[in-house]
Design a protein around this motif. Structure first.
Motif, PDB file in Angstrom:
ATOM      1  N   TYR B  18     -22.519  72.879  76.302  1.00  0.00           N
ATOM      2  CA  TYR B  18     -21.488  71.891  76.631  1.00  0.00           C
ATOM      3  C   TYR B  18     -22.066  70.503  76.463  1.00  0.00           C
ATOM      4  CZ  TYR B  18     -19.160  75.857  78.822  1.00  0.00           C
ATOM      5  OH  TYR B  18     -18.568  77.069  79.052  1.00  0.00           O
ATOM      6  N   LEU B  20     -22.745  67.012  77.627  1.00  0.00           N
ATOM      7  CA  LEU B  20     -22.795  66.205  78.848  1.00  0.00           C
ATOM      8  C   LEU B  20     -23.425  64.874  78.485  1.00  0.00           C
ATOM      9  CD1 LEU B  20     -24.225  68.897  81.331  1.00  0.00           C
ATOM     10  CD2 LEU B  20     -21.838  68.194  81.100  1.00  0.00           C
ATOM     11  N   ALA B  27     -25.312  76.622  78.086  1.00  0.00           N
ATOM     12  CA  ALA B  27     -25.020  77.357  79.319  1.00  0.00           C
ATOM     13  C   ALA B  27     -25.184  78.857  79.075  1.00  0.00           C
ATOM     14  CB  ALA B  27     -23.616  77.053  79.800  1.00  0.00           C
ATOM     15  N   GLU B  46     -25.233  85.198  89.928  1.00  0.00           N
ATOM     16  CA  GLU B  46     -24.626  84.226  90.827  1.00  0.00           C
ATOM     17  C   GLU B  46     -23.725  83.267  90.058  1.00  0.00           C
ATOM     18  OE1 GLU B  46     -27.935  82.846  93.934  1.00  0.00           O
ATOM     19  OE2 GLU B  46     -28.709  83.456  91.983  1.00  0.00           O
ATOM     20  N   SER B  47     -22.945  82.537  90.816  1.00  0.00           N
ATOM     21  CA  SER B  47     -22.058  81.547  90.214  1.00  0.00           C
ATOM     22  C   SER B  47     -22.880  80.478  89.506  1.00  0.00           C
ATOM     23  CB  SER B  47     -21.225  80.937  91.334  1.00  0.00           C
ATOM     24  OG  SER B  47     -20.442  79.919  90.824  1.00  0.00           O
ATOM     25  N   GLY B  48     -22.464  80.100  88.306  1.00  0.00           N
ATOM     26  CA  GLY B  48     -23.172  79.060  87.559  1.00  0.00           C
ATOM     27  C   GLY B  48     -24.203  79.604  86.588  1.00  0.00           C
ATOM     28  N   CYS B  49     -24.272  80.934  86.458  1.00  0.00           N
ATOM     29  CA  CYS B  49     -25.263  81.526  85.561  1.00  0.00           C
ATOM     30  C   CYS B  49     -24.792  81.545  84.109  1.00  0.00           C
ATOM     31  CB  CYS B  49     -25.590  82.951  85.999  1.00  0.00           C
ATOM     32  SG  CYS B  49     -26.698  82.981  87.411  1.00  0.00           S
ATOM     33  N   LYS B  51     -21.671  83.176  83.104  1.00  0.00           N
ATOM     34  CA  LYS B  51     -20.868  84.364  82.796  1.00  0.00           C
ATOM     35  C   LYS B  51     -19.545  83.989  82.132  1.00  0.00           C
ATOM     36  CE  LYS B  51     -20.780  85.689  87.140  1.00  0.00           C
ATOM     37  NZ  LYS B  51     -21.418  84.534  87.793  1.00  0.00           N
ATOM     38  N   SER B  52     -18.843  83.021  82.759  1.00  0.00           N
ATOM     39  CA  SER B  52     -17.548  82.634  82.187  1.00  0.00           C
ATOM     40  C   SER B  52     -17.717  81.960  80.835  1.00  0.00           C
ATOM     41  CB  SER B  52     -16.811  81.692  83.136  1.00  0.00           C
ATOM     42  OG  SER B  52     -16.556  82.347  84.349  1.00  0.00           O
ATOM     43  N   THR B  53     -18.864  81.341  80.642  1.00  0.00           N
ATOM     44  CA  THR B  53     -19.143  80.708  79.354  1.00  0.00           C
ATOM     45  C   THR B  53     -19.148  81.755  78.250  1.00  0.00           C
ATOM     46  OG1 THR B  53     -20.417  78.971  80.408  1.00  0.00           O
ATOM     47  CG2 THR B  53     -20.869  79.396  78.085  1.00  0.00           C
ATOM     48  N   SER B 281     -28.464  73.430  88.020  1.00  0.00           N
ATOM     49  CA  SER B 281     -27.295  72.936  87.290  1.00  0.00           C
ATOM     50  C   SER B 281     -27.624  72.910  85.803  1.00  0.00           C
ATOM     51  CB  SER B 281     -26.931  71.542  87.767  1.00  0.00           C
ATOM     52  OG  SER B 281     -27.886  70.634  87.282  1.00  0.00           O
ATOM     53  N   LEU B 282     -26.598  72.808  85.003  1.00  0.00           N
ATOM     54  CA  LEU B 282     -26.768  72.924  83.558  1.00  0.00           C
ATOM     55  C   LEU B 282     -27.816  71.941  83.022  1.00  0.00           C
ATOM     56  CD1 LEU B 282     -25.795  74.388  81.122  1.00  0.00           C
ATOM     57  CD2 LEU B 282     -23.850  72.857  80.975  1.00  0.00           C
TER      58      LEU B 282
END
Ligand SMILES: Nc1ncnc2c1ncn2[C@@H]1O[C@H](COP(=O)(O)OP(=O)(O)O)[C@@H](O)[C@H]1O
Ligand SMILES: [Mg+2]
Lengths: 319, 333
Positions: B18, B20, B27, B46-49, B51-53, B281-282
């Motif tokens: 992404y 920034l 990500a 965990e959240s932020g790893c 996965k959704s990316t 964080s990223l």
């Protein structure tokens, strides 16, 4: 649906009664009475007293109120002290003028504001959006009457493109002649009004689009393979119009309320100008009738807005 | 043992970054896995790893201006990386169905739920209106909605969270896609409803021979549903195995820490382990060395590989870095 409307109409009745009491009390407190200016200043106090008696002004206040209401319900709004005509016919005339002017203004308003709002929201942060936000700041910052006077001076006096006052040319004849003359008289005020009134609509639409286009349901629509154009028109745009629909009813009933400033600047004989004139000329019967009408229009506008909202948003629909 | 015929999706060296403040940050940082038919592959972390990316890279649901996708995502003879919007629209909903996290938000509040499901059919089939309606009702039946006929004309706000998620599932499977991707499908639901939705997903997978990618941060969900598991940390896969191996012989410190942090119904509460620190964080993600090292500071630096690779320690069991060999929990001394 109809039950809700009926319930809302029933709720309006006590509101209207309260409004009428307030308006009536205000009228009673204002100086002067129906005979001010009507009768010869040489009339004897005895003569005046006789007239007052004859018109029931010596009756107890509640009796007078009930009589006033009865007359109102029969469409009798009293006599104008100044113009010596029934207020009802005076208002009917002006309301018609205002209605056409406002209708044209509203068409221009949406015609300008909706494409601008969509473009700004769609191209958030790009040059279209920035240009539109500059436009928004400028039109928001300029006071209406300054803008109207400038427009009147430039397009009316200097360039002579449009007539500068009134509703129709004296020499217009035939249906179409009158029609076009009226249109010509209304275009400039309507456009000027529309340009300066766009801010709210543009902002609501822009924000709506920006908020909605990142909503999950938009992602869901895309994940079904719905083409981007359809995603925008069917999903994003419809949801973004909700805040505008929320005011639609008031916008519609506002068509009859008119605009004080624009009608005054353009000497346009509409409701707004009548209101100002009746204040400056102390035409109290007309004034109270107008206040009563504006109040009723506001209540009706709220009702209409609610009905429109319940038609477009199933979450508000009441069974 | 790998039957190439069965592979539905083959992801290789996927990098998704992404933008920034003008620079791209990955990500998803070199992701690889395969999905076969009849398989439920869980991606857990965990959240932020990231996965959704991975999900959005597969189906092209990213903002093209600020996202950079590189690598290969093979679906049949198509590479989904940077596919045109038109081709993605042919694949999405038709070959790949999607289920999202929050059923409250993932339905359009102004549209009847039936019409929203029918919309998927509109673009991928030549059914007429009546046929679409019939198919939607059939789907509502299949996903266990009570009174499917009446449900068609309901609006999202009139349904419970569980029913809405069934609508979303009906939507995802409407065109009988070979691949279903569910991104945290039960996270927003009550525990009792969660189990029902997972059972439904399993049922649908069995009926259709499809492959499911199930994204979750909940190992309980993995244990209940998955066949294969990939554990993800800070943009990378750190361990990959079949579900039985992963739960009985977890190797990577991150997997073991995650497993240790599940409350055991019969276990002692005091044993509950909390992983120190948080997912970086990223922008602050370490790009060299073992990314998980910072959260197990008691493990000496020499235990980690300089450039941790994914090793196949046993057939079909992959672990990143060699630190697992000497890893122990802090209180184990
Ligand atoms: N559109 C985006 N722009 C910038 N950063 C993003 C974007 N989407 C996700 N991220 C960042 O990428 C990382 C991975 O996010 P995500 O894929 O949503 O993880 P997960 O689904 O595992 O919770 C996070 O640090 C998140 O903040
Ligand atoms: Mg996620």
């Amino acid at each position: 649906m109809w039950k809700t409307v009926l319930r809302r109409v029933l709720i309006m009745i006590p509101q209207l009664i309260l409004l009428s009491i307030i308006v009536f009390m205000l009228a009673k407190m204002m100086p002067g009475d129906p005979f001010t200016g009507l009768i010869n200043p040489n009339s004897s106090p005895k003569e005046i007293a006789r007239l007052k008696q004859a018109y029931g002004l010596n009756d107890p206040v509640p009796v007078q109120y009930v009589r006033w209401i009865k007359n109102l319900l029969h469409g009798d709004l009293g006599q104008s002290y100044i113009q010596h005509v029934p207020v009802a016919s005076l208002i009917a005339d002006r309301a018609q003028n205002t209605f056409w002017l406002s209708l044209l203004s509203t068409i221009f308003l949406y015609g300008i504001a909706i494409p601008m709002g969509i473009s700004a929201g769609k191209h958030e942060g790009e040059w279209q959006d920035r240009a539109i936000s500059v436009f928004n700041y400028v039109t928001y910052a300029i006071p209406g009457f300054v803008f109207y006077l400038l427009g009147l001076w430039l397009f009316g006096f200097t360039l002579g493109w449009f007539p500068i006052s009134g509703t129709v040319a004296a020499n217009a004849s035939g249906f179409w002649g009158v029609f076009f003359s009226r249109l010509q008289h209304m275009i400039l005020p309507a456009i000027l009004y529309a340009i300066i009134a766009t801010t709210g609509t543009v902002q609501y639409l822009r924000t709506g689009i920006i908020d909605n286009k990142v909503e999950d349901y938009v992602k869901t629509a895309r994940s079904k393979g719905v083409p981007e154009k359809v995603v925008f028109n069917k999903h994003i745009l419809r949801n973004s119009f909700l805040p505008i629909a929320a005011f639609m009813g008031n916008t519609i009933t506002g068509l009859l309320g008119g605009s004080l400033i624009i009608e005054t600047v353009f000497s346009f004989p509409g409701m707004g100008k009548l209101f100002l004139d009746s204040i400056s000329q102390r035409d109290y019967t007309t004034l109270t009738a107008l206040i009563m009408i504006f109040g009723t229009l506001t209540l009706l506008g709220n009702l209409l807005s609610d009905i429109i909202m319940s038609l477009v948003d199933p979450r508000i629909r009441v069974k | 043992m790998d039957n190439q015929q069965n592979v539905l999706l083959d992801v290789e060296k996927l990098h998704t970054g992404y933008r920034l403040q003008g620079e791209f940050y990955d990500a998803a940082d070199g992701i690889g896995f395969t999905l076969k038919c009849n398989e439920i592959l869980a991606i857990v972390g965990e959240s932020g790893c990231g996965k959704s990316t991975i999900v959005s890279s597969i189906v092209g649901l990213y903002d093209r201006k600020n996202t950079r996708v590189e690598g290969e995502i093979r679906y049949k003879n198509l590479n989904l990386v940077n596919l045109s919007e038109d081709l993605f629209n042919q694949v999405r909903g038709n070959n790949i169905g999607m289920i999202f996290q929050d059923p409250m938000a993932s339905l359009n509040p102004l549209m009847k739920v039936g019409d929203q499901v029918a919309e998927a059919l509109l673009y991928h089939t030549d059914m007429n209106k009546q046929q679409r309606r019939d198919r939607v009702i059939e789907l509502f039946n299949q996903v266990g909605m009570p009174k499917p006929e009446a449900m068609y004309d309901m609006y999202p706000h009139e349904l419970s969270g569980g029913l809405r998620q069934r609508v979303v599932i009906a939507m995802a499977v409407a065109c009988k896609p070979e691949i279903i991707i569910a991104d945290e499908p039960t996270t927003a639901l009550d525990v009792t409803i969660q189990a029902q939705i997972l059972d439904l997903l399993k049922k649908i997978q069995k009926e259709s021979d499809s492959g499911i990618i199930l994204i979750t941060h909940d190992l309980g969900v993995v244990a209940e549903t998955a066949d294969e598991v990939a554990v993800m940390y800070a943009g990378q896969i750190v361990e990959k195995a079949d579900v039985k191996t992963l739960f009985t012989h977890p190797l990577h410190p991150y997997t073991r820490s995650l497993l240790n942090s599940i409350p055991q119904s019969d276990g002692d509460k005091d044993d509950l382990h909390v992983i120190q620190g948080t997912v970086p964080s990223l922008k602050n993600m370490p790009r060299t060395g073992d990314r998980f090292a910072a959260r197990i500071p008691w493990i000496p630096a020499e235990a980690h590989e300089v450039d941790p690779q994914l090793h196949e320690v046993e057939p079909n069991h992959f672990v990143r870095c060699t630190c697992w060999k000497t890893f122990h929990f802090q209180d184990e001394g």
